[in-house]
Design a protein around this motif. Structure first.
Motif, PDB file in Angstrom:
ATOM      1  N   UNK B  58       6.643 -32.651  29.737  1.00  0.00           N
ATOM      2  CA  UNK B  58       5.917 -33.721  29.041  1.00  0.00           C
ATOM      3  C   UNK B  58       6.054 -35.068  29.746  1.00  0.00           C
ATOM      4  N   UNK B  59       6.767 -35.101  30.860  1.00  0.00           N
ATOM      5  CA  UNK B  59       6.857 -36.331  31.641  1.00  0.00           C
ATOM      6  C   UNK B  59       7.916 -37.298  31.155  1.00  0.00           C
ATOM      7  N   UNK B  60       8.976 -36.774  30.559  1.00  0.00           N
ATOM      8  CA  UNK B  60       9.957 -37.709  29.986  1.00  0.00           C
ATOM      9  C   UNK B  60      10.659 -38.544  31.066  1.00  0.00           C
ATOM     10  N   UNK B  61      10.682 -38.077  32.313  1.00  0.00           N
ATOM     11  CA  UNK B  61      11.322 -38.879  33.361  1.00  0.00           C
ATOM     12  C   UNK B  61      10.395 -39.927  33.954  1.00  0.00           C
ATOM     13  N   UNK B  62       9.127 -39.901  33.543  1.00  0.00           N
ATOM     14  CA  UNK B  62       8.161 -40.850  34.098  1.00  0.00           C
ATOM     15  C   UNK B  62       8.317 -42.242  33.497  1.00  0.00           C
ATOM     16  N   UNK B  63       9.108 -42.353  32.437  1.00  0.00           N
ATOM     17  CA  UNK B  63       9.278 -43.684  31.858  1.00  0.00           C
ATOM     18  C   UNK B  63      10.547 -44.372  32.358  1.00  0.00           C
ATOM     19  N   UNK B  64      11.308 -43.687  33.222  1.00  0.00           N
ATOM     20  CA  UNK B  64      12.604 -44.233  33.644  1.00  0.00           C
ATOM     21  C   UNK B  64      12.448 -45.412  34.604  1.00  0.00           C
ATOM     22  N   UNK B  65      11.554 -45.303  35.574  1.00  0.00           N
ATOM     23  CA  UNK B  65      11.443 -46.336  36.599  1.00  0.00           C
ATOM     24  C   UNK B  65       9.978 -46.612  36.933  1.00  0.00           C
ATOM     25  N   UNK B  66       9.489 -47.770  36.526  1.00  0.00           N
ATOM     26  CA  UNK B  66       8.094 -48.127  36.780  1.00  0.00           C
ATOM     27  C   UNK B  66       7.893 -48.799  38.127  1.00  0.00           C
ATOM     28  N   UNK B  67       8.973 -48.995  38.873  1.00  0.00           N
ATOM     29  CA  UNK B  67       8.860 -49.637  40.189  1.00  0.00           C
ATOM     30  C   UNK B  67       8.723 -48.635  41.323  1.00  0.00           C
ATOM     31  N   UNK B  68       8.691 -47.349  40.966  1.00  0.00           N
ATOM     32  CA  UNK B  68       8.386 -46.313  41.947  1.00  0.00           C
ATOM     33  C   UNK B  68       7.105 -45.638  41.479  1.00  0.00           C
ATOM     34  N   UNK B  69       6.500 -44.866  42.369  1.00  0.00           N
ATOM     35  CA  UNK B  69       5.273 -44.158  41.985  1.00  0.00           C
ATOM     36  C   UNK B  69       5.519 -42.662  42.068  1.00  0.00           C
ATOM     37  N   UNK B  70       5.244 -41.970  40.968  1.00  0.00           N
ATOM     38  CA  UNK B  70       5.540 -40.537  40.896  1.00  0.00           C
ATOM     39  C   UNK B  70       4.270 -39.736  40.666  1.00  0.00           C
ATOM     40  N   UNK B  71       4.076 -38.710  41.490  1.00  0.00           N
ATOM     41  CA  UNK B  71       3.029 -37.725  41.241  1.00  0.00           C
ATOM     42  C   UNK B  71       3.706 -36.556  40.557  1.00  0.00           C
ATOM     43  N   UNK B  72       3.398 -36.390  39.301  1.00  0.00           N
ATOM     44  CA  UNK B  72       4.057 -35.368  38.504  1.00  0.00           C
ATOM     45  C   UNK B  72       3.152 -34.155  38.394  1.00  0.00           C
ATOM     46  N   UNK B  73       3.758 -32.969  38.359  1.00  0.00           N
ATOM     47  CA  UNK B  73       2.936 -31.768  38.208  1.00  0.00           C
ATOM     48  C   UNK B  73       3.635 -30.756  37.314  1.00  0.00           C
ATOM     49  N   UNK B  74       2.818 -29.966  36.663  1.00  0.00           N
ATOM     50  CA  UNK B  74       3.337 -28.897  35.834  1.00  0.00           C
ATOM     51  C   UNK B  74       2.281 -27.804  35.764  1.00  0.00           C
ATOM     52  N   UNK B  75       2.719 -26.585  35.481  1.00  0.00           N
ATOM     53  CA  UNK B  75       1.758 -25.490  35.345  1.00  0.00           C
ATOM     54  C   UNK B  75       1.018 -25.534  34.015  1.00  0.00           C
ATOM     55  N   UNK B  76       1.607 -26.197  33.047  1.00  0.00           N
ATOM     56  CA  UNK B  76       1.007 -26.227  31.715  1.00  0.00           C
ATOM     57  C   UNK B  76       0.042 -27.405  31.571  1.00  0.00           C
ATOM     58  N   UNK B  77      -1.216 -27.100  31.315  1.00  0.00           N
ATOM     59  CA  UNK B  77      -2.209 -28.158  31.113  1.00  0.00           C
ATOM     60  C   UNK B  77      -1.852 -29.014  29.906  1.00  0.00           C
ATOM     61  N   UNK B  78      -1.389 -28.369  28.851  1.00  0.00           N
ATOM     62  CA  UNK B  78      -1.081 -29.128  27.634  1.00  0.00           C
ATOM     63  C   UNK B  78       0.070 -30.105  27.862  1.00  0.00           C
ATOM     64  N   UNK B  79       1.099 -29.678  28.590  1.00  0.00           N
ATOM     65  CA  UNK B  79       2.207 -30.593  28.880  1.00  0.00           C
ATOM     66  C   UNK B  79       1.757 -31.692  29.839  1.00  0.00           C
ATOM     67  N   UNK B  80       0.927 -31.338  30.829  1.00  0.00           N
ATOM     68  CA  UNK B  80       0.455 -32.322  31.800  1.00  0.00           C
ATOM     69  C   UNK B  80      -0.353 -33.427  31.118  1.00  0.00           C
ATOM     70  N   UNK B  81      -1.133 -33.049  30.118  1.00  0.00           N
ATOM     71  CA  UNK B  81      -1.897 -34.069  29.386  1.00  0.00           C
ATOM     72  C   UNK B  81      -0.962 -35.094  28.756  1.00  0.00           C
ATOM     73  N   UNK B  82       0.134 -34.619  28.210  1.00  0.00           N
ATOM     74  CA  UNK B  82       1.095 -35.550  27.603  1.00  0.00           C
ATOM     75  C   UNK B  82       1.732 -36.404  28.703  1.00  0.00           C
ATOM     76  N   UNK B  83       2.090 -35.772  29.824  1.00  0.00           N
ATOM     77  CA  UNK B  83       2.728 -36.492  30.934  1.00  0.00           C
ATOM     78  C   UNK B  83       1.812 -37.560  31.522  1.00  0.00           C
ATOM     79  N   UNK B  84       0.508 -37.324  31.474  1.00  0.00           N
ATOM     80  CA  UNK B  84      -0.424 -38.229  32.158  1.00  0.00           C
ATOM     81  C   UNK B  84      -0.549 -39.580  31.461  1.00  0.00           C
ATOM     82  N   UNK B  85       0.075 -39.732  30.307  1.00  0.00           N
ATOM     83  CA  UNK B  85      -0.028 -41.016  29.611  1.00  0.00           C
ATOM     84  C   UNK B  85       0.970 -42.047  30.147  1.00  0.00           C
TER      85      UNK B  85
END
Ligand SMILES: [Zn+2]
Lengths: 130, 266
Positions: B58-85
Motif C-alpha cells: 500500500x506504499x506505507x514507506x512512501x511517506x517517510x521521505x519526500x526529499x527523495x523520489x521513489x518509483x514503487x511497484x507491486x503485483x497487486x493493482x489494488x494495492x498499487x492504487x493505494x500506493x499511488x496517492x
C-alpha cells in the motif's frame, strides 16, 4: 501516472533492455489530467540533472506538451530570495502534476503495449514474454 | 519434514498474488506504520536520491521521505492504487523479476517482505539479483547504490506464531478477513482496527489465533486466505545475496525479521 515517471521506465522484457529503442516508451491514446502536487524547488533542482532531457522533450512533443529543447540551468529556476520562477513552476506542472490517466505505453523495440488504466500502468507480462 | 512447494510461478500466483489482490484494502488498513530499520534507511539517503520500492504494497514507506523520489511497484493493482496517492512518488504494477527500469541506474532500492514469497531458492536469488542489477555501480569515487532487503525470520519463538529454528521453513499462513457486519457493536470494530498499531508486529491483525479468542472459528462472515512464505534462517539472506552477486554491507535482525543492506559487486 505523472510524466516524470516516464523518464525512468523502459520495456519490462529482458531482451529489450539492451536496445536504445526500448526507451522512452511511447504514449498512445493518452488521456491527460492535472492533479495538484506540493511544489518543492529543491526536489525540482535535484531531479532535473537526472532526466534524460532529449527523451523527455520527445515524449512531450508526442503528447503535444511544451518542453524547452535544453535543460533549464539551475539559475533559471529561482529569482531573488530563492523565489521559484515561472519556468520552475511550469516544469513542476508538466513533470509532476500532468498525469496520464488512460491509454497505452508502447515499446519502440518489440511493440508490446502496456495499458494505463485509472492512472496505473501495468507492466505484468505473460510468462512466455518475460 | 519440509513441505517444499512446486517450482512454479503458478503456485505463487495462487498463493501470493491472488490473495493480496483480494485482501488489498483490508491488508492496507492494517499497514501504516513503518518499521524502524526501513525508516532509518530511507531517512539516511541524500536529498534528491532516486530509487525503487519493490513490492511496495500500500506504499506505507512512501511517506517517510519526500526529499527523495521513489518509483514503487507491486503485483497487486489494488494495492498499487493505494500506493499511488503518495506524492511526489510514482507507483506502477510490475513483477519483481521483470521490472520496467534501466539496469544500473538507481541510487537505492527497498524490498520489504517480498522475497520470502518466492517459492524456490533459485527464484529468491533471481529476485535479489534483479533488484541489485538496477542499482548504480560504484564509479568515479561514488559508491554503488544500496538495497535494503527485509524478510520474515524462522527464528521468532517469542512471536505469537512461535516458530523457531526446528520448524519448517516453507509455510502457508492464514489471513482471516472479516466481512462487515452491520450490527457489530462499535467498540469491537474499533478494537479490530487498532489491533495492528505496534509497528514491530509483522503479520498480526485478525488471523486465526486472534479470532479463536473472540469467537468460534469459521463463523459466517469470515473468509480465510492462505499466503505462502519461505521463513529465512539466520545467515540465509546473506547467502542468497552473495549467490546473487551482491555484497552485504550490513545486516541484522529486527523483531521477527532478517534484514540486509547490499550493493551490486563492481
Ligand atoms: Zn519491448
Amino acid at each position: 501516472m505523472k510524466l516524470l515517471t516516464l523518464n525512468f521506465l523502459t520495456c519490462a522484457r529482458r531482451t529489450c533492455k539492451s536496445s536504445p529503442l526500448s526507451f522512452p516508451l511511447h504514449p498512445c491514446d493518452a488521456e491527460l489530467e492535472i492533479a495538484d502536487v506540493d511544489f518543492s524547488l529543491d526536489f525540482l533542482r535535484n531531479i532535473l540533472p537526472r532526466l534524460e532531457w532529449d527523451a523527455m522533450v520527445a515524449l512531450c512533443s508526442e503528447l503535444s506538451l511544451p518542453l524547452s529543447a535544453t535543460v533549464p540551468a539551475a539559475a533559471e529556476l529561482s529569482g531573488a530570495g530563492d523565489e521559484p520562477t515561472q519556468s520552475a513552476k511550469d516544469l513542476h506542472h508538466l513533470l509532476l502534476e500532468t498525469n496520464i490517466t488512460a491509454g497505452k505505453l508502447v515499446c519502440g523495440n518489440c511493440g508490446h503495449e502496456y495499458a494505463i488504466k485509472e492512472g496505473i500502468a501495468n507492466f505484468l507480462l505473460p510468462a512466455h514474454m518475460v | 519434514m519440509s513441505t517444499q512447494p512446486p517450482d512454479s510461478s503458478d503456485y505463487e500466483s495462487e498463493h501470493v498474488h491472488q490473495v493480496y489482490e483480494q485482501i488489498a484494502s483490508h491488508f492496507s488498513s492494517t499497514r501504516y506504520k513503518p518499521w524502524p530499520i526501513v525508516e532509518r534507511f530511507l531517512l539516511s539517503l541524500p536529498d534528491g536520491s532516486i530509487g525503487l520500492d519493490i513490492g511496495c504494497g500500500n506504499g506505507k514507506y512512501l511517506s517517510v521521505n519526500k526529499n527523495v523520489y521513489i518509483l514503487a511497484s507491486d503485483r497487486s493493482t489494488n494495492l498499487t492504487k493505494i500506493a499511488s496517492t503518495h506524492q511526489p512518488h510514482s507507483a506502477l504494477v510490475a513483477d519483481t523479476i521483470a521490472l520496467p527500469h534501466k539496469p544500473a541506474s538507481f541510487d537505492f532500492a527497498i524490498s520489504i517482505a517480498v522475497v520470502h514469497h518466492l517459492s524456490t531458492p533459485e527464484r529468491r536469488r533471481e529476485a535479489i539479483h534483479s533488484i541489485l542489477a538496477l542499482l548504480r555501480r560504484a564509479e568515479n569515487g561514488k559508491e554503488a547504490g544500496k538495497a535494503l532487503i527485509y524478510v520474515w525470520a524462522l527464528e521468532q519463538k517469542d512471536s505469537r506464531r512461535g516458530w523457531d529454528s526446528g520448524n519448517d521453513q516453507d509455510v502457508l499462513v492464514p489471513w482471516v478477513m472479516k466481512e462487515k457486519r452491520p450490527k457489530q457493536p462499535k467498540k469491537n470494530r474499533s478494537k479490530d482496527s487498532t489491533a495492528d498499531e505496534d509497528p514491530t508486529k509483522k503479520d498480526e491483525n485478525v488471523d486465526l489465533e486472534n479470532n479463536s479468542a473472540v469467537g468460534p472459528k469459521h463463523q459466517s462472515g469470515e473468509k480465510t486466505f492462505h499466503r505462502y512464505y519461505h521463513l529465512y534462517r539466520s545467515g540465509e539472506l546473506e547467502q542468497d545475496i552473495t549467490h546473487a552477486d551482491g555484497l552485504v554491507l550490513d545486516s541484522g535482525y529486527e523483531k521477527d525479521n532478517w534484514w540486509a543492506i547490499a550493493s551490486p559487486k563492481s
